[in-house]
Design an enzyme around this catalytic site. Structure first.
Site, PDB file in Angstrom:
ATOM      1  N   THR A 104       0.808  -1.235   0.000  1.00 56.15           N
ATOM      2  CA  THR A 104       0.000   0.000   0.000  1.00 56.15           C
ATOM      3  C   THR A 104       0.839   1.282   0.000  1.00 56.15           C
ATOM      4  O   THR A 104       0.347   2.332   0.385  1.00 56.15           O
ATOM      5  CB  THR A 104      -0.951   0.016   1.216  1.00 56.15           C
ATOM      6  OG1 THR A 104      -0.156   0.067   2.408  1.00 56.15           O
ATOM      7  CG2 THR A 104      -1.865  -1.192   1.244  1.00 56.15           C
ATOM      8  N   TRP A 105       2.081   1.174  -0.430  1.00 57.83           N
ATOM      9  CA  TRP A 105       2.904   2.386  -0.456  1.00 57.83           C
ATOM     10  C   TRP A 105       2.248   3.453  -1.345  1.00 57.83           C
ATOM     11  O   TRP A 105       2.059   4.597  -0.931  1.00 57.83           O
ATOM     12  CB  TRP A 105       4.310   2.042  -0.953  1.00 57.83           C
ATOM     13  CG  TRP A 105       5.292   3.173  -0.855  1.00 57.83           C
ATOM     14  CD1 TRP A 105       5.107   4.374  -0.228  1.00 57.83           C
ATOM     15  CD2 TRP A 105       6.621   3.197  -1.391  1.00 57.83           C
ATOM     16  NE1 TRP A 105       6.242   5.149  -0.329  1.00 57.83           N
ATOM     17  CE2 TRP A 105       7.184   4.445  -1.038  1.00 57.83           C
ATOM     18  CE3 TRP A 105       7.397   2.298  -2.118  1.00 57.83           C
ATOM     19  CZ2 TRP A 105       8.486   4.807  -1.407  1.00 57.83           C
ATOM     20  CZ3 TRP A 105       8.686   2.661  -2.479  1.00 57.83           C
ATOM     21  CH2 TRP A 105       9.226   3.906  -2.128  1.00 57.83           C
ATOM     22  N   TYR A 156       3.959   5.667   4.769  1.00 57.79           N
ATOM     23  CA  TYR A 156       3.276   5.816   3.481  1.00 57.79           C
ATOM     24  C   TYR A 156       2.188   6.888   3.611  1.00 57.79           C
ATOM     25  O   TYR A 156       1.065   6.626   4.042  1.00 57.79           O
ATOM     26  CB  TYR A 156       2.655   4.480   3.035  1.00 57.79           C
ATOM     27  CG  TYR A 156       3.653   3.336   2.923  1.00 57.79           C
ATOM     28  CD1 TYR A 156       5.026   3.565   2.802  1.00 57.79           C
ATOM     29  CD2 TYR A 156       3.231   2.003   2.951  1.00 57.79           C
ATOM     30  CE1 TYR A 156       5.939   2.522   2.707  1.00 57.79           C
ATOM     31  CE2 TYR A 156       4.139   0.953   2.856  1.00 57.79           C
ATOM     32  CZ  TYR A 156       5.485   1.232   2.739  1.00 57.79           C
ATOM     33  OH  TYR A 156       6.386   0.192   2.649  1.00 57.79           O
ATOM     34  N   GLN A 187      11.471  -8.351   5.614  1.00 59.39           N
ATOM     35  CA  GLN A 187      10.910  -7.776   4.391  1.00 59.39           C
ATOM     36  C   GLN A 187      12.038  -7.080   3.627  1.00 59.39           C
ATOM     37  O   GLN A 187      12.422  -5.968   3.954  1.00 59.39           O
ATOM     38  CB  GLN A 187       9.783  -6.781   4.721  1.00 59.39           C
ATOM     39  CG  GLN A 187       9.104  -6.299   3.465  1.00 59.39           C
ATOM     40  CD  GLN A 187       7.940  -5.345   3.669  1.00 59.39           C
ATOM     41  OE1 GLN A 187       7.776  -4.398   2.902  1.00 59.39           O
ATOM     42  NE2 GLN A 187       7.135  -5.581   4.677  1.00 59.39           N
ATOM     43  N   LYS A 232       4.358  -3.172 -19.212  1.00 52.19           N
ATOM     44  CA  LYS A 232       3.515  -2.115 -19.807  1.00 52.19           C
ATOM     45  C   LYS A 232       4.313  -0.921 -20.334  1.00 52.19           C
ATOM     46  O   LYS A 232       3.791  -0.126 -21.094  1.00 52.19           O
ATOM     47  CB  LYS A 232       2.459  -1.654 -18.815  1.00 52.19           C
ATOM     48  CG  LYS A 232       2.999  -0.878 -17.619  1.00 52.19           C
ATOM     49  CD  LYS A 232       1.845  -0.474 -16.725  1.00 52.19           C
ATOM     50  CE  LYS A 232       2.322   0.204 -15.462  1.00 52.19           C
ATOM     51  NZ  LYS A 232       1.204   0.583 -14.609  1.00 52.19           N
ATOM     52  N   GLN A 262      -5.974  -3.881 -11.179  1.00 52.16           N
ATOM     53  CA  GLN A 262      -4.594  -4.347 -10.967  1.00 52.16           C
ATOM     54  C   GLN A 262      -4.551  -5.381  -9.847  1.00 52.16           C
ATOM     55  O   GLN A 262      -3.899  -6.418  -9.961  1.00 52.16           O
ATOM     56  CB  GLN A 262      -3.675  -3.167 -10.586  1.00 52.16           C
ATOM     57  CG  GLN A 262      -3.374  -2.222 -11.737  1.00 52.16           C
ATOM     58  CD  GLN A 262      -2.452  -1.082 -11.316  1.00 52.16           C
ATOM     59  OE1 GLN A 262      -2.159  -0.896 -10.127  1.00 52.16           O
ATOM     60  NE2 GLN A 262      -2.001  -0.300 -12.280  1.00 52.16           N
TER      61      GLN A 262
HETATM   62  N1  LIG Z   1       9.960  -2.244   3.491  1.00 59.76           N
HETATM   63  C1  LIG Z   1      10.270  -1.324   2.599  1.00 59.76           C
HETATM   64  O1  LIG Z   1      11.206  -0.524   2.758  1.00 59.76           O
HETATM   65  C2  LIG Z   1       9.454  -1.258   1.334  1.00 59.76           C
HETATM   66  C3  LIG Z   1       9.927  -0.532   0.221  1.00 59.76           C
HETATM   67  C4  LIG Z   1       9.164  -0.556  -0.942  1.00 59.76           C
HETATM   68  C5  LIG Z   1       7.962  -1.254  -0.977  1.00 59.76           C
HETATM   69  N2  LIG Z   1       7.509  -1.913   0.139  1.00 59.76           N
HETATM   70  C6  LIG Z   1       6.225  -2.647   0.164  1.00 59.76           C
HETATM   71  O2  LIG Z   1       6.136  -3.492  -0.959  1.00 59.76           O
HETATM   72  C7  LIG Z   1       4.968  -3.154  -1.722  1.00 59.76           C
HETATM   73  C8  LIG Z   1       5.173  -3.483  -3.195  1.00 59.76           C
HETATM   74  O3  LIG Z   1       6.190  -2.700  -3.783  1.00 59.76           O
HETATM   75  P1  LIG Z   1       5.901  -1.367  -4.589  1.00 59.76           P
HETATM   76  O4  LIG Z   1       4.470  -0.984  -4.454  1.00 59.76           O
HETATM   77  O5  LIG Z   1       6.929  -0.383  -4.165  1.00 59.76           O
HETATM   78  O6  LIG Z   1       6.250  -1.764  -6.089  1.00 59.76           O
HETATM   79  P2  LIG Z   1       5.702  -2.869  -7.105  1.00 59.76           P
HETATM   80  O7  LIG Z   1       4.792  -3.781  -6.429  1.00 59.76           O
HETATM   81  O8  LIG Z   1       6.900  -3.418  -7.791  1.00 59.76           O
HETATM   82  O9  LIG Z   1       4.927  -1.956  -8.183  1.00 59.76           O
HETATM   83  C9  LIG Z   1       3.644  -1.491  -7.889  1.00 59.76           C
HETATM   84  C10 LIG Z   1       3.123  -0.574  -8.998  1.00 59.76           C
HETATM   85  O10 LIG Z   1       3.094  -1.245 -10.250  1.00 59.76           O
HETATM   86  C11 LIG Z   1       1.918  -0.851 -10.974  1.00 59.76           C
HETATM   87  N3  LIG Z   1       1.117  -2.085 -11.144  1.00 59.76           N
HETATM   88  C12 LIG Z   1       0.829  -3.028 -10.207  1.00 59.76           C
HETATM   89  N4  LIG Z   1       0.090  -4.013 -10.726  1.00 59.76           N
HETATM   90  C13 LIG Z   1      -0.106  -3.725 -12.011  1.00 59.76           C
HETATM   91  C14 LIG Z   1      -0.784  -4.379 -13.058  1.00 59.76           C
HETATM   92  N5  LIG Z   1      -1.393  -5.532 -12.875  1.00 59.76           N
HETATM   93  N6  LIG Z   1      -0.794  -3.788 -14.284  1.00 59.76           N
HETATM   94  C15 LIG Z   1      -0.152  -2.625 -14.490  1.00 59.76           C
HETATM   95  N7  LIG Z   1       0.524  -1.947 -13.534  1.00 59.76           N
HETATM   96  C16 LIG Z   1       0.543  -2.493 -12.290  1.00 59.76           C
HETATM   97  C17 LIG Z   1       1.180   0.172 -10.123  1.00 59.76           C
HETATM   98  O11 LIG Z   1       1.607   1.505 -10.430  1.00 59.76           O
HETATM   99  P3  LIG Z   1       1.123   2.339 -11.727  1.00 59.76           P
HETATM  100  O12 LIG Z   1      -0.216   1.828 -12.139  1.00 59.76           O
HETATM  101  O13 LIG Z   1       1.148   3.754 -11.324  1.00 59.76           O
HETATM  102  O14 LIG Z   1       2.213   2.049 -12.781  1.00 59.76           O
HETATM  103  C18 LIG Z   1       1.683  -0.173  -8.727  1.00 59.76           C
HETATM  104  O15 LIG Z   1       1.601   0.890  -7.826  1.00 59.76           O
HETATM  105  C19 LIG Z   1       4.761  -1.659  -1.365  1.00 59.76           C
HETATM  106  O16 LIG Z   1       3.482  -1.200  -1.738  1.00 59.76           O
HETATM  107  C20 LIG Z   1       5.021  -1.709   0.111  1.00 59.76           C
HETATM  108  O17 LIG Z   1       3.924  -2.253   0.804  1.00 59.76           O
HETATM  109  C21 LIG Z   1       8.253  -1.927   1.277  1.00 59.76           C
END
Ligand SMILES: NC(=O)c1ccc[n+]([C@@H]2O[C@H](COP(=O)([O-])OP(=O)(O)OC[C@H]3O[C@@H](n4cnc5c(N)ncnc54)[C@H](OP(=O)(O)O)[C@@H]3O)[C@@H](O)[C@H]2O)c1
Length: 313
Positions: free
Chosen positions: A20-21, A57, A173, A212, A284
């Site tokens: 949910t970032w 977040y 994580q 994409k 998504q």
């Molecule tokens: N512990 C930490 O330091 C840390 C750091 C980073 C993340 N996290 C956690 O890990 C989670 C996942 O990583 P993330 O959100 O950074 O990156 P991610 O999951 O690699 O990418 C997510 C983004 O990709 C796009 N997307 C997702 N599914 C899609 C689909 N089916 N089709 C097209 N586009 C799609 C969306 O953005 P758009 O539609 O705008 O392109 C979405 O916001 C975070 O939300 C957070 O909870 C933790």
């Protein structure tokens, strides 16, 4: 949906988790809160039971949205949130001191509107606080019933060894995806050997692994993802595009979205409990959840591995 036990905890987590970032609204461009709530609810309806959030977040905003979304669905979800980093004086401050953790947990419980946090994670290491102090405080919160389990995030092998020797930690994580495989060298084997569950983050490399983007995207104002995920810049961008082409071929073979191939490569790595995938829309979330309905064959995994070696050396 496939489910796995998170480390030595009693939590059975979906192999695809919801991140949910982005819905915090302060780093990934504009988001619509009603749509974010619908996104979380759709994820739950599709079998995702793990929702990862953090006070960082959107300065509490993501937690509030998660709280609204899970009202009436609390028994269906495992809520993972974090402590130890927040905005103070215009910059991010790390503080995992016992006093700070005590304040943070109550604030998170209030924002989430729940009585107990299922998994409470130290978001980033705080080198100014002895780790024993932070983890002992987490254990006290667990014993007091405010959290069920605790874990850590962004810890390296050395810190992880320390954490395991202190005890109580059930999960790590780290960033882990086809674009960032750094943990494979020593952290992942260490966690496997010690029964520490892994919640992999950045599973889609910030969206690149959905296939994409055909060329380097120009993000709207306020969307800073390329500052966190370096694959949006050269020389990593061109390599990522080569890899995506291979994922695209496999996806076409099985008639599934490219994102599924990237997510399942991750869910099928030994030691990974869940692949956290961010989503901004219900569509998504639904698409990503469906990756939990099938698995890559060994032949497909091998094809990805040999392409990876050819591209990254
Ligand atoms: N512990 C930490 O330091 C840390 C750091 C980073 C993340 N996290 C956690 O890990 C989670 C996942 O990583 P993330 O959100 O950074 O990156 P991610 O999951 O690699 O990418 C997510 C983004 O990709 C796009 N997307 C997702 N599914 C899609 C689909 N089916 N089709 C097209 N586009 C799609 C969306 O953005 P758009 O539609 O705008 O392109 C979405 O916001 C975070 O939300 C957070 O909870 C933790």
């Amino acid at each position: 949906m496939r489910y796995k036990r998170l480390g030595k905890s009693s939590l059975e987590v979906s192999v695809v988790g919801l991140g949910t970032w982005a819905i915090g609204g302060d780093f990934w461009g504009k988001v619509d809160d009603d749509r974010s709530i619908a996104t979380i609810q759709r994820a739950i309806d599709c079998g995702i039971n793990l929702i990862d959030t953090a006070p960082a977040y959107g300065i509490g905003h993501a937690e509030r949205i998660v709280g609204k979304a899970v009202k009436g669905r609390r028994d269906k979800v495992i809520i993972a949130t974090k402590c130890g980093i927040f905005k103070g004086g215009g910059r991010m401050v790390r503080d995992s001191s016992p006093e700070s953790i005590r304040k943070e947990v109550d604030a998170s419980l209030t924002r989430l509107g729940i009585d107990v946090i299922d998994l409470y994670q130290i978001h980033w290491p705080d080198y100014d606080t002895p780790l024993e102090d932070s983890l002992n405080e987490m254990a006290k919160l667990r014993d007091a019933g405010k959290i069920r389990y605790f874990g850590v995030s962004n810890f390296d092998k050395e810190l992880m060894e320390k954490a395991v020797s202190i005890g109580g930690v059930v999960s790590l994580q780290p960033q882990y995806s086809l674009l960032q495989r750094g943990i494979e060298k020593d952290l992942l084997p260490f966690c496997r050997e010690n029964g520490i569950g892994i919640l992999a983050y950045g599973s889609l490399g910030g969206g690149i692994l959905t296939g994409k983007f055909k060329e380097r995207p120009k993000f709207e104002e306020g969307d800073n993802r390329e500052n966190f995920y370096p694959f949006f810049r050269e020389p990593l961008w061109s390599k990522a595009m080569e890899l995506v082409e291979v994922l695209r071929q496999i996806a076409a073979e099985v008639d599934k979205p490219v994102a599924h191939v990237a997510i399942n490569w991750l869910t099928q790595q030994d030691g990974v409990s869940t692949a956290l995938v961010g989503a901004k829309t219900p569509e998504q979330a639904e698409q990503n959840a469906a990756a939990g309905e099938w698995e890559l064959s060994q032949e497909q995994l091998d094809a990805i591995e040999s392409a990876y070696k050819r591209i990254y050396g």
